[in-house]
Design an enzyme around this catalytic site. Sequence first.
Site, PDB file in Angstrom:
ATOM      1  N   ASP A   1     -38.891   2.742  35.205  1.00 20.43           N
ATOM      2  CA  ASP A   1     -38.585   2.460  33.803  1.00 20.43           C
ATOM      3  C   ASP A   1     -37.143   2.825  33.456  1.00 20.43           C
ATOM      4  O   ASP A   1     -36.830   3.124  32.302  1.00 20.43           O
ATOM      5  CB  ASP A   1     -39.523   3.250  32.875  1.00 20.43           C
ATOM      6  CG  ASP A   1     -40.945   2.718  32.898  1.00 20.43           C
ATOM      7  OD1 ASP A   1     -41.208   1.701  33.561  1.00 20.43           O
ATOM      8  OD2 ASP A   1     -41.804   3.349  32.249  1.00 20.43           O
TER       9      ASP A   1
ATOM     10  N   HIS B   1     -41.728   8.304  38.290  1.00 18.87           N
ATOM     11  CA  HIS B   1     -41.700   9.344  37.257  1.00 18.87           C
ATOM     12  C   HIS B   1     -43.125   9.640  36.810  1.00 18.87           C
ATOM     13  O   HIS B   1     -44.060   8.951  37.207  1.00 18.87           O
ATOM     14  CB  HIS B   1     -40.792   8.965  36.076  1.00 18.87           C
ATOM     15  CG  HIS B   1     -41.240   7.761  35.278  1.00 18.87           C
ATOM     16  ND1 HIS B   1     -41.322   6.496  35.807  1.00 18.87           N
ATOM     17  CD2 HIS B   1     -41.613   7.633  33.979  1.00 18.87           C
ATOM     18  CE1 HIS B   1     -41.720   5.648  34.875  1.00 18.87           C
ATOM     19  NE2 HIS B   1     -41.920   6.311  33.746  1.00 18.87           N
TER      20      HIS B   1
ATOM     21  N   ASP C   1     -48.896   5.837  32.862  1.00 20.27           N
ATOM     22  CA  ASP C   1     -49.044   4.419  33.223  1.00 20.27           C
ATOM     23  C   ASP C   1     -48.367   4.109  34.563  1.00 20.27           C
ATOM     24  O   ASP C   1     -48.370   2.965  35.020  1.00 20.27           O
ATOM     25  CB  ASP C   1     -48.529   3.491  32.108  1.00 20.27           C
ATOM     26  CG  ASP C   1     -47.052   3.632  31.834  1.00 20.27           C
ATOM     27  OD1 ASP C   1     -46.545   4.774  31.822  1.00 20.27           O
ATOM     28  OD2 ASP C   1     -46.378   2.603  31.638  1.00 20.27           O
ATOM     29  N   HIS C   2     -47.826   5.152  35.212  1.00 17.37           N
ATOM     30  CA  HIS C   2     -47.255   5.006  36.558  1.00 17.37           C
ATOM     31  C   HIS C   2     -47.988   5.862  37.591  1.00 17.37           C
ATOM     32  O   HIS C   2     -47.798   5.674  38.790  1.00 17.37           O
ATOM     33  CB  HIS C   2     -45.769   5.388  36.558  1.00 17.37           C
ATOM     34  CG  HIS C   2     -44.941   4.497  35.684  1.00 17.37           C
ATOM     35  ND1 HIS C   2     -44.035   3.585  36.174  1.00 17.37           N
ATOM     36  CD2 HIS C   2     -44.920   4.351  34.334  1.00 17.37           C
ATOM     37  CE1 HIS C   2     -43.488   2.923  35.178  1.00 17.37           C
ATOM     38  NE2 HIS C   2     -44.004   3.375  34.046  1.00 17.37           N
TER      39      HIS C   2
ATOM     40  N   HIS D   1     -34.816   8.119  30.997  1.00 18.30           N
ATOM     41  CA  HIS D   1     -36.133   7.765  30.453  1.00 18.30           C
ATOM     42  C   HIS D   1     -37.022   9.013  30.498  1.00 18.30           C
ATOM     43  O   HIS D   1     -37.656   9.383  29.507  1.00 18.30           O
ATOM     44  CB  HIS D   1     -36.715   6.629  31.285  1.00 18.30           C
ATOM     45  CG  HIS D   1     -38.098   6.218  30.917  1.00 18.30           C
ATOM     46  ND1 HIS D   1     -38.396   5.578  29.737  1.00 18.30           N
ATOM     47  CD2 HIS D   1     -39.280   6.342  31.574  1.00 18.30           C
ATOM     48  CE1 HIS D   1     -39.692   5.334  29.687  1.00 18.30           C
ATOM     49  NE2 HIS D   1     -40.252   5.791  30.788  1.00 18.30           N
TER      50      HIS D   1
ATOM     51  N   HIS E   1     -44.943   9.528  33.983  1.00 20.67           N
ATOM     52  CA  HIS E   1     -45.725   8.880  32.920  1.00 20.67           C
ATOM     53  C   HIS E   1     -47.062   8.348  33.457  1.00 20.67           C
ATOM     54  O   HIS E   1     -47.108   7.734  34.524  1.00 20.67           O
ATOM     55  CB  HIS E   1     -44.930   7.738  32.275  1.00 20.67           C
ATOM     56  CG  HIS E   1     -43.894   8.230  31.305  1.00 20.67           C
ATOM     57  ND1 HIS E   1     -42.845   7.464  30.859  1.00 20.67           N
ATOM     58  CD2 HIS E   1     -43.756   9.436  30.689  1.00 20.67           C
ATOM     59  CE1 HIS E   1     -42.104   8.153  30.010  1.00 20.67           C
ATOM     60  NE2 HIS E   1     -42.626   9.361  29.893  1.00 20.67           N
TER      61      HIS E   1
ATOM     62  N   HIS F   1     -42.082  -2.958  34.269  1.00 22.59           N
ATOM     63  CA  HIS F   1     -42.699  -3.611  33.104  1.00 22.59           C
ATOM     64  C   HIS F   1     -42.180  -5.037  32.931  1.00 22.59           C
ATOM     65  O   HIS F   1     -41.033  -5.338  33.274  1.00 22.59           O
ATOM     66  CB  HIS F   1     -42.397  -2.846  31.802  1.00 22.59           C
ATOM     67  CG  HIS F   1     -43.139  -1.564  31.656  1.00 22.59           C
ATOM     68  ND1 HIS F   1     -44.404  -1.482  31.112  1.00 22.59           N
ATOM     69  CD2 HIS F   1     -42.792  -0.298  31.984  1.00 22.59           C
ATOM     70  CE1 HIS F   1     -44.804  -0.217  31.102  1.00 22.59           C
ATOM     71  NE2 HIS F   1     -43.847   0.529  31.635  1.00 22.59           N
TER      72      HIS F   1
HETATM   73 ZN   LIG Z   1     -42.222   5.514  31.685  1.00 20.54          ZN
END
Ligand SMILES: [Zn+2]
Length: 239
Positions: A130, A55, A59-60, A111, A57, A168
């Site tokens: 996530d 996805h 942090d990915h 999410h 985001h 995570h």
């Molecule tokens: Zn995420």
Amino acid sequence: MLKIVPVPAFTDNYIWLVHDPDSGETAVVDPGEAAPVLAEIERRGWTVGQVWNTHWHPDHTGGNLALKEATGCTISGPASPRIPGNDRELSEGDAVRIGAHVGRIVEVPGHTLDHIAIIFDDERIAFVGDTLFAMGCGRLFEGTPEQMYASLEKLASLPADTRLYCAHEYTLSNARFAAAAEPDNKDIAVRLDQVRALRDEGRITLPTTVALERATNPFVRASDAERFASLRARKDSFG
Ligand SMILES: [Zn+2]
């Protein structure tokens, strides 16, 4: 056999390296940053050929462009304009390949709306980003409880021995919530102790399995979307 290696990033992210010893290929799942990936790759003498994003985001995906620049890899991810350098848009029923191994794309919105999971059926491996966490699930930033509940059902209906690679290290916090949500569930109590011991030693609690999640994840175990929604709301404000 695919070899899966975690690369810790930021405070609690895991970037997963997927290595196929037969072809010598390596893919990277959700590189939020490039530097720790490049260090691990160099240490192992591997070469990055692909990035797979679950996805958008940051942090990915924050390491996408730097990895592409450093390695010339291709980037595949869901159809979102917010995924940097996306070469190939993935949707339900598409596949990613590494050597002779085929990963099937399943859409799991909730999410985020663009969220996908990558499932290697033959290997009993799934990268779930996530969406599903060990004993928990992702927050609903974009989707509805109904969407997320259906997404978790999809993942929980995979074969029981499927290993789930989440993005995570949230297991201890999730386990505490699970124990509060289901105080009479012995499997949850046992797992909480195990997770606490692992984290006391600074060890990873992943991957999890479908069987474990069916037994100890209150979100997976919720009987319907309404019950799921109330659990999710409770978790959002849980200490
Ligand atoms: Zn995420």
